[in-house]
Design an enzyme around this catalytic site. Sequence first.
Site, mmCIF file in Angstrom:
data_model
loop_
_atom_site.group_PDB
_atom_site.id
_atom_site.type_symbol
_atom_site.label_atom_id
_atom_site.label_comp_id
_atom_site.label_asym_id
_atom_site.label_seq_id
_atom_site.Cartn_x
_atom_site.Cartn_y
_atom_site.Cartn_z
ATOM 1 N N ILE A 87 0.950 -1.005 -0.015
ATOM 2 C CA ILE A 87 0.024 -0.124 0.026
ATOM 3 C C ILE A 87 1.084 1.256 -0.131
ATOM 4 O O ILE A 87 2.008 1.394 0.755
ATOM 5 C CB ILE A 87 -0.925 0.043 1.229
ATOM 6 N N ARG A 96 -2.513 13.576 4.841
ATOM 7 C CA ARG A 96 -3.803 14.242 4.573
ATOM 8 C C ARG A 96 -5.116 13.104 4.629
ATOM 9 O O ARG A 96 -6.104 13.467 4.245
ATOM 10 C CB ARG A 96 -3.826 14.738 3.152
ATOM 11 N N GLU A 121 2.918 -7.324 6.385
ATOM 12 C CA GLU A 121 4.343 -7.229 7.074
ATOM 13 C C GLU A 121 4.778 -5.713 6.844
ATOM 14 O O GLU A 121 4.449 -5.131 5.736
ATOM 15 C CB GLU A 121 5.236 -8.067 6.287
ATOM 16 N N TYR A 133 -1.768 1.137 10.499
ATOM 17 C CA TYR A 133 -2.327 -0.034 10.498
ATOM 18 C C TYR A 133 -2.951 -0.186 12.045
ATOM 19 O O TYR A 133 -3.830 -1.024 12.180
ATOM 20 C CB TYR A 133 -1.148 -1.086 10.458
HETATM 21 C C1 LIG Z 1 2.092 4.420 5.002
HETATM 22 C C2 LIG Z 1 1.399 5.395 3.957
HETATM 23 C C3 LIG Z 1 0.452 4.708 2.911
HETATM 24 C C4 LIG Z 1 0.302 6.489 4.905
HETATM 25 O O1 LIG Z 1 -0.357 7.235 4.000
HETATM 26 P P1 LIG Z 1 -0.855 8.714 4.281
HETATM 27 O O2 LIG Z 1 -1.764 9.063 3.376
HETATM 28 O O3 LIG Z 1 0.559 9.541 4.660
HETATM 29 O O4 LIG Z 1 -1.640 8.385 5.945
HETATM 30 P P2 LIG Z 1 -2.750 9.326 6.413
HETATM 31 O O5 LIG Z 1 -2.508 10.642 6.352
HETATM 32 O O6 LIG Z 1 -4.152 8.654 6.079
HETATM 33 O O7 LIG Z 1 -2.409 8.909 8.086
HETATM 34 C C5 LIG Z 1 -2.566 7.744 8.702
HETATM 35 C C6 LIG Z 1 -2.254 7.484 10.183
HETATM 36 O O8 LIG Z 1 -0.912 7.721 9.966
HETATM 37 C C7 LIG Z 1 -0.081 8.589 10.823
HETATM 38 N N1 LIG Z 1 0.888 9.107 10.193
HETATM 39 C C8 LIG Z 1 0.984 9.408 8.939
HETATM 40 N N2 LIG Z 1 2.387 9.710 8.657
HETATM 41 C C9 LIG Z 1 2.885 9.471 9.912
HETATM 42 C C10 LIG Z 1 4.369 9.612 10.083
HETATM 43 N N3 LIG Z 1 5.226 10.040 9.462
HETATM 44 N N4 LIG Z 1 4.723 9.189 11.425
HETATM 45 C C11 LIG Z 1 3.769 8.867 12.232
HETATM 46 N N5 LIG Z 1 2.422 8.726 11.950
HETATM 47 C C12 LIG Z 1 2.191 9.057 10.824
HETATM 48 C C13 LIG Z 1 -1.378 9.531 10.820
HETATM 49 O O9 LIG Z 1 -1.291 10.615 11.897
HETATM 50 C C14 LIG Z 1 -2.501 8.701 10.688
HETATM 51 O O10 LIG Z 1 -3.054 8.478 11.992
HETATM 52 P P3 LIG Z 1 -4.237 8.801 12.680
HETATM 53 O O11 LIG Z 1 -5.391 7.867 11.725
HETATM 54 O O12 LIG Z 1 -4.306 8.164 14.132
HETATM 55 O O13 LIG Z 1 -4.673 10.145 12.620
HETATM 56 C C15 LIG Z 1 2.420 6.473 3.382
HETATM 57 O O14 LIG Z 1 3.240 7.019 4.259
HETATM 58 C C16 LIG Z 1 3.331 5.578 2.620
HETATM 59 O O15 LIG Z 1 3.010 5.504 1.246
HETATM 60 N N6 LIG Z 1 4.519 5.445 3.105
HETATM 61 C C17 LIG Z 1 5.461 4.706 2.005
HETATM 62 C C18 LIG Z 1 4.935 3.289 1.636
HETATM 63 C C19 LIG Z 1 4.844 2.275 2.930
HETATM 64 O O16 LIG Z 1 5.538 2.511 3.684
HETATM 65 N N7 LIG Z 1 3.729 1.663 2.770
HETATM 66 C C20 LIG Z 1 3.457 0.609 3.872
HETATM 67 C C21 LIG Z 1 4.355 -0.598 3.637
HETATM 68 S S1 LIG Z 1 4.038 -1.967 4.811
#
Ligand SMILES: CC(C)(COP(=O)(O)OP(=O)(O)OC[C@H]1O[C@@H](n2cnc3c(N)ncnc32)[C@H](O)[C@@H]1OP(=O)(O)O)[C@@H](O)C(=O)NCCC(=O)NCCS
Length: 166
Positions: A87, A96, A121, A133
Amino acid sequence: MIFDRWLSRASSSPPAAAVRPLAPADATTVAAIHAASFARGWEAGEFERLIAAGNSVGDGILAPDGRTLDGFALSRVAADEAEILTIAVAKARRGRGLGRRLLAHHLGSLAARGARRVFLEVEAENAAALALYRGFGFEEIGRRQGYYRKADGSTATAIVMARDLL
Ligand SMILES: CC(C)(COP(=O)(O)OP(=O)(O)OC[C@H]1O[C@@H](n2cnc3c(N)ncnc32)[C@H](O)[C@@H]1OP(=O)(O)O)[C@@H](O)C(=O)NCCC(=O)NCCS
């Protein structure tokens, strides 16, 4: 609907971005988002094959232009179990609520395909993914030391997580 709690949280922000099923034609976009997110990218052809596979479930979240993708989730389903393969949200669009919206929808897609338990994982140092998660009730069920090899040659622990779908 099962995921009302998360969908209602998402709907308290600006209009929720639309989510639609992935199609093989999304492979190039998805590979680009993936390559910018992980040390080891997957080829577009690999994504094309995965998206087209009968046991795959893929969802893409649309950018504000309503055409391109801001992120995607891809899983594999076998009997009543699913595994989230990957994802990711485009770097410039993170933080956002798109990941939360995407995962809420994707868990609904997995439930609709008969999944009753979902596994994944995640790297132990991936704070954003762990927060995402855990926010959806995933719990750690195991650890694999040295599972990931990073770009600099060092290794990282994988946390195995799971949750039931009601
Ligand atoms: C993981 C990922 C999909 C999250 O997407 P996102 O659009 O930034 O997430 P959201 O804005 O919906 O935030 C989701 C939650 O994560 C938290 N979060 C987001 N970025 C964060 C950060 N850098 N550190 C800590 N928490 C964080 C948010 O506060 C939110 O928590 P809440 O629901 O309690 O408010 C994104 O960071 C990503 O694409 N990462 C790279 C790929 C990756 O690592 N994928 C997972 C592989 S297992």
